[in-house]
Structure formats: structure tokens, C-alpha cells
Design a protein around this motif. Structure first.
Motif, short mmCIF file in Angstrom:
data_model
loop_
_atom_site.label_atom_id
_atom_site.label_comp_id
_atom_site.label_asym_id
_atom_site.label_seq_id
_atom_site.Cartn_x
_atom_site.Cartn_y
_atom_site.Cartn_z
N LEU A 157 -26.65 24.10 -28.13
CA LEU A 157 -28.06 23.72 -27.96
C LEU A 157 -28.98 24.88 -28.34
O LEU A 157 -30.00 24.67 -29.01
CB LEU A 157 -28.31 23.28 -26.51
CG LEU A 157 -29.67 22.68 -26.20
CD1 LEU A 157 -29.94 21.44 -27.05
CD2 LEU A 157 -29.78 22.35 -24.72
N GLU A 158 -28.62 26.11 -27.96
CA GLU A 158 -29.44 27.28 -28.31
C GLU A 158 -29.54 27.50 -29.81
O GLU A 158 -30.52 28.06 -30.29
CB GLU A 158 -28.85 28.54 -27.65
CG GLU A 158 -29.03 28.58 -26.15
CD GLU A 158 -28.19 29.67 -25.50
OE1 GLU A 158 -27.53 30.46 -26.21
OE2 GLU A 158 -28.19 29.71 -24.25
N ARG A 159 -28.56 27.04 -30.57
CA ARG A 159 -28.55 27.23 -32.02
C ARG A 159 -29.50 26.28 -32.76
O ARG A 159 -29.77 26.46 -33.93
CB ARG A 159 -27.14 27.03 -32.57
CG ARG A 159 -26.18 28.11 -32.18
CD ARG A 159 -24.77 27.80 -32.66
NE ARG A 159 -23.92 28.95 -32.47
CZ ARG A 159 -22.92 29.27 -33.26
NH1 ARG A 159 -22.61 28.51 -34.28
NH2 ARG A 159 -22.19 30.33 -33.02
N LEU A 160 -29.95 25.23 -32.05
CA LEU A 160 -30.78 24.23 -32.71
C LEU A 160 -32.26 24.60 -32.68
O LEU A 160 -32.73 25.25 -31.76
CB LEU A 160 -30.60 22.87 -32.01
CG LEU A 160 -29.20 22.27 -32.07
CD1 LEU A 160 -29.20 20.91 -31.35
CD2 LEU A 160 -28.72 22.13 -33.49
N ASP A 161 -32.96 24.14 -33.68
CA ASP A 161 -34.42 24.27 -33.73
C ASP A 161 -34.99 23.09 -32.96
O ASP A 161 -35.24 22.02 -33.52
CB ASP A 161 -34.90 24.26 -35.19
CG ASP A 161 -36.40 24.45 -35.30
OD1 ASP A 161 -37.03 24.88 -34.31
OD2 ASP A 161 -36.95 24.15 -36.38
N CYS A 162 -35.11 23.28 -31.64
CA CYS A 162 -35.59 22.20 -30.78
C CYS A 162 -36.27 22.82 -29.57
O CYS A 162 -36.17 24.01 -29.33
CB CYS A 162 -34.42 21.31 -30.33
SG CYS A 162 -33.26 22.13 -29.22
N ARG A 163 -36.95 21.94 -28.83
CA ARG A 163 -37.51 22.39 -27.55
C ARG A 163 -37.49 21.23 -26.58
O ARG A 163 -37.54 20.06 -26.99
CB ARG A 163 -38.89 22.98 -27.72
CG ARG A 163 -39.99 22.02 -28.03
CD ARG A 163 -41.34 22.74 -28.23
NE ARG A 163 -42.44 21.84 -28.26
CZ ARG A 163 -42.79 21.08 -29.30
NH1 ARG A 163 -42.10 21.15 -30.41
NH2 ARG A 163 -43.81 20.27 -29.23
N VAL A 164 -37.39 21.57 -25.31
CA VAL A 164 -37.39 20.58 -24.25
C VAL A 164 -38.60 20.85 -23.38
O VAL A 164 -38.80 21.98 -22.92
CB VAL A 164 -36.09 20.65 -23.41
CG1 VAL A 164 -36.12 19.63 -22.28
CG2 VAL A 164 -34.87 20.46 -24.29
N GLU A 165 -39.43 19.85 -23.21
CA GLU A 165 -40.61 19.95 -22.34
C GLU A 165 -40.51 18.84 -21.29
O GLU A 165 -40.75 17.68 -21.61
CB GLU A 165 -41.89 19.79 -23.16
CG GLU A 165 -42.13 20.91 -24.15
CD GLU A 165 -43.39 20.70 -24.99
OE1 GLU A 165 -44.13 19.70 -24.76
OE2 GLU A 165 -43.63 21.53 -25.88
N GLY A 166 -40.09 19.23 -20.10
CA GLY A 166 -39.90 18.22 -19.06
C GLY A 166 -38.81 17.26 -19.46
O GLY A 166 -37.67 17.66 -19.70
N ASP A 167 -39.17 15.98 -19.58
CA ASP A 167 -38.17 14.98 -19.99
C ASP A 167 -38.27 14.64 -21.47
O ASP A 167 -37.69 13.66 -21.91
CB ASP A 167 -38.33 13.71 -19.13
CG ASP A 167 -39.60 12.93 -19.45
OD1 ASP A 167 -40.50 13.49 -20.12
OD2 ASP A 167 -39.68 11.76 -19.04
N ARG A 168 -38.96 15.46 -22.24
CA ARG A 168 -39.09 15.20 -23.68
C ARG A 168 -38.32 16.22 -24.49
O ARG A 168 -38.35 17.42 -24.21
CB ARG A 168 -40.56 15.23 -24.10
CG ARG A 168 -41.36 14.10 -23.46
CD ARG A 168 -42.79 14.08 -23.91
NE ARG A 168 -43.42 15.37 -23.63
CZ ARG A 168 -44.53 15.80 -24.19
NH1 ARG A 168 -45.16 15.06 -25.08
NH2 ARG A 168 -45.05 16.97 -23.87
N ILE A 169 -37.62 15.72 -25.50
CA ILE A 169 -36.85 16.58 -26.41
C ILE A 169 -37.46 16.44 -27.80
O ILE A 169 -37.58 15.34 -28.33
CB ILE A 169 -35.36 16.17 -26.44
CG1 ILE A 169 -34.74 16.33 -25.05
CG2 ILE A 169 -34.61 17.00 -27.48
CD1 ILE A 169 -33.32 15.79 -24.95
#
Length: 171
Positions: A157-169
């Protein structure tokens, strides 16, 4: 005689139809009703950005843990998931451009214990698991120490270009 290790399988559920939350609930109930199968931990539901085909509503996604009895194999579980999708109303488009398009329900086998399968019908671990935040984030909730292809789920998960904000990915 020592106890045999408990087999755990993980399935990703997703829907972006109008009644997505109800579809996830129906899918969980259908999984729990499978013969020789116990439902384990269930992740929170995440709202996730569509992948590949962006012109569609956001998805609701979650991961469920299953405890299949020895009668189950990866391909038989994939067959059961495909049957579950059809029963709940999924119709796969013949248009390759809509492969990642809207769907009433999606049920994907992510991991089946330590089993690896290269069978084109049921590749395990799921071939796109380590590239999908919408599968990795809820998988981390139910299996925080799970290792996939040599790395903990958290590191994938750390390797991905993503972010999690509360219940949104976002990815």
C-alpha cells in the motif's frame, strides 16, 4: 497431534450501483451461506475512485475474510464468486472498453491461504492486488500481518500513489 493451520481466504467486494451498500450486504450474506464456509472479519466499507474507466460513480469496496473447509480450492471459490455475481444481477459487458465499467457487484478472490495458482481462470494471489489501493486498504484492516508476494500488505500500500481520507480512497 497438532492442530492444522486454519485456512483463510480474502475476497474483495465492490459495487457502484444505486443500492451499493445493500449489494455488499447481500454478497456478504451469500458468502456466509456457502457450504463448508465460515465468514470471518469484515473490513469497513470504503468509497473509492473508479479505476481505468473514470466516467462512472464511485464504488463502495470492502474485504471479507473467509474460512473455507478443505473441500474448497481457489478455482471452486472463484466459480462460486462468479455464480454469486450472476445471482445478484451482474452482467458483464462484451465491450472491452467497459471491462472496468459500472457494476452491480464485483467479488474477487484476493488470497487463498498460501496457495499460488497460475490457472488463467483463478490466478492467486489476484494479479492486480498489489496495484489496487481499494483492495489493499481494506485487506490491511482484516489481515494486518498478511504477506503477499514477499511483502506485508502495508508495504504494498505504501508503494502506491494513493491517499486515504477517512472512508475515501483516492488512486
Amino acid at each position: 497431534m497438532a492442530d492444522q493451520p486454519v485456512l483463510r481466504a480474502y475476497v474483495s467486494l465492490g459495487s457502484n450501483c444505486e443500492s451499493a451498500a445493500a449489494m455488499l450486504e447481500e454478497a456478504r450474506a451469500a458468502l456466509a451461506a456457502l457450504p463448508h464456509m465460515l465468514l470471518g472479519a469484515v473490513s469497513p466499507v470504503y468509497r473509492t475512485e473508479p479505476q481505468e474507466y473514470a466516467d462512472q460513480p464511485w464504488f463502495l469496496n470492502q474485504v471479507v475474510e473467509l474460512f473455507p473447509a478443505e473441500v474448497w480450492q481457489p478455482c471452486s471459490l472463484v466459480d462460486a464468486l462468479l455464480e454469486l455475481e450472476v445471482r445478484l444481477g451482474r452482467v458483464r459487458s462484451a465491450d472491452p472498453a467497459l471491462r472496468y465499467g459500472p457494476r452491480v457487484i464485483d467479488a474477487d478472490l484476493l488470497v487463498f491461504g498460501q496457495v499460488r495458482s497460475t490457472d488463467p481462470h483463478c490466478i492467486v494471489p489476484h494479479p492486480r492486488l498489489t496495484a489496487r489501493a481499494f483492495a489493499l486498504r481494506p485487506l490491511l484492516d482484516v489481515a494486518p500481518r498478511l504477506v503477499v508476494d514477499g511483502l506485508p500488505v502495508s508495504q504494498w500500500l505504501e508503494r502506491l500513489d494513493c491517499r486515504v481520507e477517512g472512508d475515501r480512497i483516492f488512486q
